[in-house]
Design a protein around this motif. Structure first.
Motif, PDB file in Angstrom:
ATOM      1  N   CYS A  18       0.819  -1.223   0.000  1.00 56.30           N
ATOM      2  CA  CYS A  18       0.000   0.000   0.000  1.00 56.30           C
ATOM      3  C   CYS A  18       0.850   1.270   0.000  1.00 56.30           C
ATOM      4  O   CYS A  18       0.296   2.368  -0.053  1.00 56.30           O
ATOM      5  CB  CYS A  18      -0.923   0.034   1.216  1.00 56.30           C
ATOM      6  N   CYS A  21       0.048   3.601  -2.714  1.00 56.24           N
ATOM      7  CA  CYS A  21      -1.381   3.464  -2.992  1.00 56.24           C
ATOM      8  C   CYS A  21      -1.985   4.680  -3.695  1.00 56.24           C
ATOM      9  O   CYS A  21      -1.750   5.814  -3.313  1.00 56.24           O
ATOM     10  CB  CYS A  21      -2.139   3.217  -1.689  1.00 56.24           C
ATOM     11  N   THR A  22      -2.751   4.384  -4.732  1.00 54.97           N
ATOM     12  CA  THR A  22      -3.512   5.417  -5.425  1.00 54.97           C
ATOM     13  C   THR A  22      -5.006   5.239  -5.157  1.00 54.97           C
ATOM     14  O   THR A  22      -5.824   5.966  -5.697  1.00 54.97           O
ATOM     15  CB  THR A  22      -3.263   5.361  -6.947  1.00 54.97           C
ATOM     16  N   ASP A  24      -6.864   2.494  -5.873  1.00 53.72           N
ATOM     17  CA  ASP A  24      -7.587   1.712  -6.887  1.00 53.72           C
ATOM     18  C   ASP A  24      -8.548   0.712  -6.262  1.00 53.72           C
ATOM     19  O   ASP A  24      -9.674   0.555  -6.726  1.00 53.72           O
ATOM     20  CB  ASP A  24      -6.623   0.985  -7.817  1.00 53.72           C
ATOM     21  N   CYS A  25      -8.119   0.006  -5.214  1.00 59.12           N
ATOM     22  CA  CYS A  25      -9.009  -0.992  -4.612  1.00 59.12           C
ATOM     23  C   CYS A  25     -10.238  -0.317  -4.010  1.00 59.12           C
ATOM     24  O   CYS A  25     -11.337  -0.881  -4.032  1.00 59.12           O
ATOM     25  CB  CYS A  25      -8.283  -1.833  -3.573  1.00 59.12           C
ATOM     26  N   THR A 125      -6.338  -9.182  -7.169  1.00 63.83           N
ATOM     27  CA  THR A 125      -6.229  -7.821  -6.659  1.00 63.83           C
ATOM     28  C   THR A 125      -5.890  -6.834  -7.779  1.00 63.83           C
ATOM     29  O   THR A 125      -5.129  -7.161  -8.696  1.00 63.83           O
ATOM     30  CB  THR A 125      -5.163  -7.709  -5.555  1.00 63.83           C
ATOM     31  N   CYS A 127      -4.085  -4.263  -7.620  1.00 63.02           N
ATOM     32  CA  CYS A 127      -2.676  -3.870  -7.601  1.00 63.02           C
ATOM     33  C   CYS A 127      -1.781  -5.019  -8.045  1.00 63.02           C
ATOM     34  O   CYS A 127      -0.590  -4.837  -8.251  1.00 63.02           O
ATOM     35  CB  CYS A 127      -2.268  -3.387  -6.210  1.00 63.02           C
ATOM     36  N   SER A 131       2.514  -7.254  -5.795  1.00 63.28           N
ATOM     37  CA  SER A 131       2.720  -6.074  -4.954  1.00 63.28           C
ATOM     38  C   SER A 131       2.941  -6.463  -3.504  1.00 63.28           C
ATOM     39  O   SER A 131       3.256  -5.608  -2.684  1.00 63.28           O
ATOM     40  CB  SER A 131       1.505  -5.147  -5.037  1.00 63.28           C
TER      41      SER A 131
END
Length: 191
Positions: A18, A21-22, A24-25, A125, A127, A131
């Motif tokens: 994470c 992290c952007t 996305d999830c 996932t 990502c 990741s």
């Protein structure tokens, strides 16, 4: 640092996946939550579930009227970004959870699952499974939390059955607000 050498969050689990992290999830997944998650978020934020939960059709969920469609609990998504209501956009395209300490178990367990009793990284996932590094994660903590999530879903299913039986017995339509208040407990505050 965790025993595995990766950065940790307050629970002692690895968050290296994470770090960049952007969100996305938090934008792409519909986040289904349990009654226990609703109580935890409500208690930790002083928000009423109407402010962060929506009901979406789901065959195994709560009915608001006898023989009506079933709905389950999902976190609200912001129409402008598609993100979770709690997703905070921060500088340079990064995003973070605004209720991190009180987030639903499905979020705190991300990206793990139990496969044949072992903690594993989910393959689907957004990502990507690469990741994450299981060797750098506190697997004992993830296992504990995955088991807690399993128990929370069992409690949730019991609540669904009890609620639906009451709806059928009373033959009266209910509102989402009534459901949320029942989920929070006798005082409507989770207590």
């Amino acid at each position: 640092m965790a025993r595995g050498g990766g950065p940790v969050n307050g629970s002692g689990v690895n968050v290296a996946g994470c770090a960049g992290c952007t969100g996305d999830c938090c934008r792409r997944y519909k986040v289904g939550v349990t009654a226990a998650d609703v109580r935890r978020v409500a208690a930790g934020t002083a928000l009423h579930p109407e402010e962060f939960v929506t009901l979406l059709e789901d065959d195994s969920g709560f009915r608001l009227r006898p023989d009506g469609p079933a709905f389950d609990l999902y976190l609200v998504r912001r129409p402008e970004s598609g993100g979770c209501v709690f997703l905070m956009e921060i500088a340079s395209g990064k995003a973070r959870c605004g209720v991190y300490a009180h987030r639903p178990l499905v979020c705190s367990n991300f990206p793990t699952t139990l496969q044949r009793g072992a903690v594993a990284i989910r393959q689907e996932t957004v990502c990507g499974p690469d990741s994450w590094n299981l060797a750098a994660m506190e697997l004992t903590t993830y296992r504990r939390d995955l088991e807690r999530n399993r128990a929370a879903w069992a409690e949730h299913r019991r609540l669904v059955r009890t609620w639906n039986a009451a709806v059928d017995t009373d033959q009266r339509e209910r509102t989402a607000r009534e459901l949320y208040d029942v989920l929070l407990g006798p005082t409507g505050t989770g207590g």
